[in-house]
Design an enzyme around this catalytic site. Structure first.
Site, PDB file in Angstrom:
ATOM      1  N   ASP A 179      39.119  33.506  45.236  1.00 30.82           N
ATOM      2  CA  ASP A 179      38.487  32.206  44.955  1.00 30.82           C
ATOM      3  C   ASP A 179      37.671  31.722  46.166  1.00 30.82           C
ATOM      4  OD1 ASP A 179      37.921  29.864  43.643  1.00 30.82           O
ATOM      5  OD2 ASP A 179      39.998  29.277  43.310  1.00 30.82           O
ATOM      6  N   LYS A 227      39.074  40.153  39.195  1.00 29.86           N
ATOM      7  CA  LYS A 227      40.332  39.421  39.021  1.00 29.86           C
ATOM      8  C   LYS A 227      40.005  38.159  38.227  1.00 29.86           C
ATOM      9  CE  LYS A 227      43.778  36.793  41.707  1.00 29.86           C
ATOM     10  NZ  LYS A 227      44.430  36.655  43.012  1.00 29.86           N
ATOM     11  N   ASP A 261      41.593  34.766  36.830  1.00 27.62           N
ATOM     12  CA  ASP A 261      42.717  33.845  36.924  1.00 27.62           C
ATOM     13  C   ASP A 261      42.822  33.000  35.651  1.00 27.62           C
ATOM     14  OD1 ASP A 261      44.827  32.697  38.252  1.00 27.62           O
ATOM     15  OD2 ASP A 261      43.687  32.277  40.077  1.00 27.62           O
ATOM     16  N   ARG A 303      49.181  40.007  36.640  1.00 27.78           N
ATOM     17  CA  ARG A 303      50.188  39.323  37.443  1.00 27.78           C
ATOM     18  C   ARG A 303      51.352  38.877  36.562  1.00 27.78           C
ATOM     19  NH1 ARG A 303      48.544  36.283  41.732  1.00 27.78           N
ATOM     20  NH2 ARG A 303      50.647  35.411  41.601  1.00 27.78           N
ATOM     21  N   ASP A 353      52.562  33.323  43.045  1.00 30.19           N
ATOM     22  CA  ASP A 353      51.797  33.794  44.207  1.00 30.19           C
ATOM     23  C   ASP A 353      52.740  34.109  45.350  1.00 30.19           C
ATOM     24  OD1 ASP A 353      49.637  33.072  42.696  1.00 30.19           O
ATOM     25  OD2 ASP A 353      48.870  31.567  44.086  1.00 30.19           O
TER      26      ASP A 353
HETATM   27  C1  GLA Z   1      45.943  31.342  41.787  1.00 20.52           C
HETATM   28  C2  GLA Z   1      46.168  32.853  41.866  1.00 20.52           C
HETATM   29  C3  GLA Z   1      46.007  33.306  43.309  1.00 20.52           C
HETATM   30  C4  GLA Z   1      44.625  32.952  43.803  1.00 20.52           C
HETATM   31  C5  GLA Z   1      44.371  31.459  43.651  1.00 20.52           C
HETATM   32  C6  GLA Z   1      42.929  31.097  43.941  1.00 20.52           C
HETATM   33  O1  GLA Z   1      46.933  30.631  42.443  1.00 20.52           O
HETATM   34  O2  GLA Z   1      47.441  33.208  41.381  1.00 20.52           O
HETATM   35  O3  GLA Z   1      46.249  34.690  43.413  1.00 20.52           O
HETATM   36  O4  GLA Z   1      43.678  33.690  43.080  1.00 20.52           O
HETATM   37  O5  GLA Z   1      44.673  31.009  42.323  1.00 20.52           O
HETATM   38  O6  GLA Z   1      42.658  29.765  43.733  1.00 20.52           O
END
Ligand code: GLA
Length: 414
Positions: free
Chosen positions: A85, A160, A162, A220, A224
């Site tokens: 991000d 990726k 999200d 995922r 995190d």
């Molecule tokens: C989420 C994702 C992270 C990252 C952040 C970025 O929390 O799970 O891995 O990509 O967003 O804002």
């Protein structure tokens, strides 16, 4: 063609044409992706004027490529360099296109992709399935097709995606839709989804892993990773507990993703680093570092470039190791892999993982865990990089696993 083969062919054609049954067979990620991703350590570090040493910009991505290339990481298999991000301007341009932050990425993303490709590696980027990313930058909702095509034009090899800020119905439809546009774009891109994480932990429902695995190359499952040993322990414990649910959907082209490695961030001791990398390797999980590459210790570098360890991580069978709780603190992870002796006898790795802060002694009878070569096995200690001894099927080993550490043996059939 036999009549059975003809029948199968017709069933496949029927499914494809009329039921729109689709499998993600983009041929990508046949082994779990390895590389570097910005988020864990760099997060949204956009204040480069005040903090030039921790800044998410072009220089950072190029320097990771240089380090991978010149310090042996590329030879060990590290390949993808992925920006997470906070890479874009706060608004799309007048044509509705995403624009890389003009100060931090003055030459655009294609320049970075070309630089990385020239060195034989791959480039990854990030978007969110909603209108905004988790950090409030523009997301891809309403722009799936143009964004997929734009990422392809920029030379992106891995995306990726999200899942912040949308409901579960949208997640279930949108990940499939965006995946179709990524598939249809001109460039093959690994599709990394956060879909099941949001279904399970934000919307409190059971993810449908059969569907997820049909549409994504990796996904995922859990929170995190924070930069702490506690976070690593929680991830390992989650994968132990969720083994039965996750393992059937895991293999070449479709990987459960426990999130980034945090080596090189100063968060882990050397033995804790060994634990994180070993468990991820045993799981056949993606290995994505997130750190300032200059901060990796000599021990961490040795670990990450240990080719015997990386061979376990990248084994073509891609089997997720099975966990056995031997004591409160010791879990034995067992993973069959190549090379095979003949057709029937796999090599098998055993990782004895101690998450507790004291040394613990256990006895291990490898023959109890699915070994079948009656000629016995020869044992290699993966960290000492030496052959230890031979063992028969009914022998027992007494082993002391140091605090917060791991013993990792590969047994080759004799
Ligand atoms: C989420 C994702 C992270 C990252 C952040 C970025 O929390 O799970 O891995 O990509 O967003 O804002």
């Amino acid at each position: 063609m036999t009549s059975t083969q003809t029948l199968i062919l017709w069933v496949l054609i029927f499914c494809n044409l009329f039921l729109n049954v689709k499998l993600l067979e983009n041929g990508l990620a046949r082994k779990p992706p390895m590389g570097w991703m910005s988020w864990g350590y760099y997060q949204c570090s956009v204040d480069c004027e005040n903090n030039p040493s921790k800044c998410l910009n072009e220089k950072l991505l190029l320097s990771v490529a240089d380090k991978f290339y010149s310090e042996g990481y590329m030879e060990a298999g590290f390949e993808y360099i992925i920006i997470d991000d906070c890479w874009s301007e706060k608004r799309r341009n007048q044509f509705g296109r995403l624009v890389p932050d003009k100060k931090r990425f003055p030459r655009g993303m294609k320049y970075i992709a070309d630089y990385i490709h020239k060195r034989g590696m791959k480039f990854g980027m990030y978007t969110n399935i909603a209108k905004k990313t988790c950090m409030g930058y523009p997301g891809s909702r309403g722009y799936f097709k143009p964004d997929a095509n734009m990422f392809a034009r920029w030379g992106v090899d891995y995306l990726k995606v999200d899942g912040c800020f949308v409901d579960e119905n949208f997640l279930n439809v949108a990940y499939i839709k965006l995946g179709e546009h990524i598939d249809a774009a001109e460039r093959p891109m690994v599709y990394s989804c956060s879909w099941p994480y949001y279904i399970e932990f934000i919307h409190n429902k059971k993810p449908n892993y059969t569907t997820v695995a049909q549409h994504c190359n990796m996904w995922r499952n859990y929170h995190d990773v924070a930069l702490s040993w506690d976070a690593v322990k929680a991830i390992i414990t989650h994968y132990k507990d969720a083994y039965t649910e996750l393992s059937p959907h895991h293999g070449p082209g479709k990987w459960n993703d426990p999130d980034m490695l945090i080596l090189g961030t100063g968060a882990l001791t050397d033995s804790q680093s060994r634990v994180q990398v070993s468990v991820y390797a045993m799981l056949s999980a993606p290995l994505l570092l997130s750190c300032d590459m200059d901060q990796l210790t000599a021990n961490e570098r040795e670990l990450l470039t240990n080719l015997d360890l990386m061979a376990i991580a990248q084994d073509p069978l891609g089997v997720m190791a099975r966990p056995y709780e031997l004591t409160n603190s010791i879990t034995l992870w067992v993973k069959p892999h190549l090379p095979k002796k003949g057709d029937a006898y796999n090599s098998v790795s055993f990782a004895l993982v101690n998450l507790a802060p004291e040394d613990t002694t256990v006895s291990l009878a490898p023959g109890r865990y699915g070994l079948n070569s009656t000629d016995g096995y020869t044992i290699m200690d993966i960290f000492a990089r030496t052959f230890l001894r031979n063992i028969t099927l009914n022998e027992t080993l007494n082993l002391t696993v140091p605090a917060e550490d791991v013993i990792l043996y590969t047994l080759y059939p004799l």
